[in-house]
Scaffold this active site. Sequence first.
Site, mmCIF file in Angstrom:
data_model
loop_
_atom_site.group_PDB
_atom_site.id
_atom_site.type_symbol
_atom_site.label_atom_id
_atom_site.label_comp_id
_atom_site.label_asym_id
_atom_site.label_seq_id
_atom_site.Cartn_x
_atom_site.Cartn_y
_atom_site.Cartn_z
ATOM 1 C CE1 TYR A 154 -3.981 2.113 0.683
ATOM 2 C CE2 TYR A 154 -2.625 3.152 2.372
ATOM 3 C CZ TYR A 154 -3.766 3.148 1.582
ATOM 4 O OH TYR A 154 -4.677 4.157 1.703
ATOM 5 C CE LYS A 158 -3.570 4.905 -1.638
ATOM 6 N NZ LYS A 158 -4.580 5.522 -2.508
HETATM 7 P P1 NAP Z 1 -13.274 2.228 0.688
HETATM 8 O O1 NAP Z 1 -14.345 2.715 1.593
HETATM 9 O O2 NAP Z 1 -12.753 0.850 0.868
HETATM 10 O O3 NAP Z 1 -13.785 2.428 -0.839
HETATM 11 C C1 NAP Z 1 -12.956 2.058 -1.897
HETATM 12 C C2 NAP Z 1 -13.605 2.448 -3.212
HETATM 13 O O4 NAP Z 1 -12.704 2.090 -4.273
HETATM 14 C C3 NAP Z 1 -14.916 1.744 -3.469
HETATM 15 O O5 NAP Z 1 -15.802 2.653 -4.086
HETATM 16 C C4 NAP Z 1 -14.512 0.649 -4.447
HETATM 17 O O6 NAP Z 1 -15.551 0.293 -5.356
HETATM 18 C C5 NAP Z 1 -13.428 1.336 -5.224
HETATM 19 N N1 NAP Z 1 -12.552 0.391 -5.930
HETATM 20 C C6 NAP Z 1 -11.751 -0.569 -5.411
HETATM 21 N N2 NAP Z 1 -11.108 -1.223 -6.387
HETATM 22 C C7 NAP Z 1 -11.520 -0.663 -7.564
HETATM 23 C C8 NAP Z 1 -11.225 -0.913 -8.930
HETATM 24 N N3 NAP Z 1 -10.343 -1.863 -9.299
HETATM 25 N N4 NAP Z 1 -11.823 -0.137 -9.872
HETATM 26 C C9 NAP Z 1 -12.707 0.838 -9.515
HETATM 27 N N5 NAP Z 1 -13.030 1.101 -8.235
HETATM 28 C C10 NAP Z 1 -12.440 0.359 -7.266
HETATM 29 O O7 NAP Z 1 -11.995 3.168 0.735
HETATM 30 P P2 NAP Z 1 -11.803 4.664 1.337
HETATM 31 O O8 NAP Z 1 -11.391 4.525 2.747
HETATM 32 O O9 NAP Z 1 -12.940 5.514 0.975
HETATM 33 O O10 NAP Z 1 -10.493 5.113 0.529
HETATM 34 C C11 NAP Z 1 -10.567 5.856 -0.671
HETATM 35 C C12 NAP Z 1 -9.161 6.242 -1.091
HETATM 36 O O11 NAP Z 1 -8.549 6.981 -0.040
HETATM 37 C C13 NAP Z 1 -8.251 5.047 -1.345
HETATM 38 O O12 NAP Z 1 -7.379 5.330 -2.415
HETATM 39 C C14 NAP Z 1 -7.482 4.923 -0.057
HETATM 40 O O13 NAP Z 1 -6.252 4.288 -0.247
HETATM 41 C C15 NAP Z 1 -7.333 6.373 0.320
HETATM 42 N N6 NAP Z 1 -7.064 6.591 1.741
HETATM 43 C C16 NAP Z 1 -7.968 6.226 2.692
HETATM 44 C C17 NAP Z 1 -7.677 6.454 4.038
HETATM 45 C C18 NAP Z 1 -8.626 6.085 5.145
HETATM 46 O O14 NAP Z 1 -8.273 6.260 6.310
HETATM 47 N N7 NAP Z 1 -9.825 5.608 4.859
HETATM 48 C C19 NAP Z 1 -6.451 7.036 4.385
HETATM 49 C C20 NAP Z 1 -5.565 7.388 3.396
HETATM 50 C C21 NAP Z 1 -5.886 7.179 2.070
HETATM 51 P P3 NAP Z 1 -16.441 -1.052 -5.145
HETATM 52 O O15 NAP Z 1 -17.190 -0.826 -3.879
HETATM 53 O O16 NAP Z 1 -17.306 -1.102 -6.320
HETATM 54 O O17 NAP Z 1 -15.452 -2.179 -5.042
#
Ligand code: NAP
Length: 246
Positions: A154, A158
């Site tokens: 990861y 990133k």
């Molecule tokens: P999440 O709730 O797990 O949602 C992930 C999203 O990505 C879902 O809409 C999923 O769609 C989509 N996705 C996954 N694989 C995909 C693919 N191959 N093609 C198209 N869509 C895909 O994640 P989140 O926490 O909102 O995170 C969103 C972003 O922020 C990510 O890049 C994550 O790394 C980053 N981030 C999050 C955090 C945190 O604390 N949450 C911190 C730092 C960075 P489906 O539902 O259709 O699979």
Amino acid sequence: MLTDRIAVVTGASRGIGREIALTLAAKGAVVIVNYNGSAAKADEVVKEIEAAGGRGEAVQCNVSDFGAAAGLMEYVVKKYGRVDILVNNAGITRDNLLMKMSEEDFDAVLNTNLKGAFNCIRHISRQMLKQKSGRIINISSVSGVMGNAGQANYCASKAGIIGITKSVARELASRGITSNAVAPGFIDTEMTEVLPDAVKAAATEQIPMKHFGSTKDIANIVAFLASEEAGYITGQVICVDGGMAM
Ligand code: NAP
């Protein structure tokens, strides 16, 4: 305002992407709500956008697939004529200690998080060059800035996002296209919900503000970077993390 701007938000069915989609739509953008598997959730996001008087459409695409990402961009350009804003948000985790990490888990995370962003940028950059305008916003993570035990795949993805963000910024700056990264800290979503309580407590300890952020904290900065007002900002990594990575 982002009136009539055409925005593609990848991974917008849940979590941070969902909030970004709702926020851009509330500011007047037409939002393509991309998802991979969660069709019903993506439809709900579109319904919520429409209920608030906005415009949006759910479009399935696995962004890690080069050809499928091309198809997504072709579809949007054919239907709407342009893409003004691309938010590369789709992301997954497959955490494990490096010594135990499988090749499959390494590849899956790199393919979705990093190659997915490359695919989408690759397939829309020519169109943005033609438009002589565009906003590319890539969702990185503080993990990509600081590293994190148990997340080599990861963190690599990133950190890679930061590299591609800056390279794209340099390649496209003279054509009116900006490319920036947002690096969230710990944000309350399904991705962090699954963390054991002890891990959440240890994480909170590392945050000067002593609490996780909200999806709105990320959506607000994305909306700003997508706006006219942010036109002179490019190649930047904005940490939204309660002070964690300072
Ligand atoms: P999440 O709730 O797990 O949602 C992930 C999203 O990505 C879902 O809409 C999923 O769609 C989509 N996705 C996954 N694989 C995909 C693919 N191959 N093609 C198209 N869509 C895909 O994640 P989140 O926490 O909102 O995170 C969103 C972003 O922020 C990510 O890049 C994550 O790394 C980053 N981030 C999050 C955090 C945190 O604390 N949450 C911190 C730092 C960075 P489906 O539902 O259709 O699979």
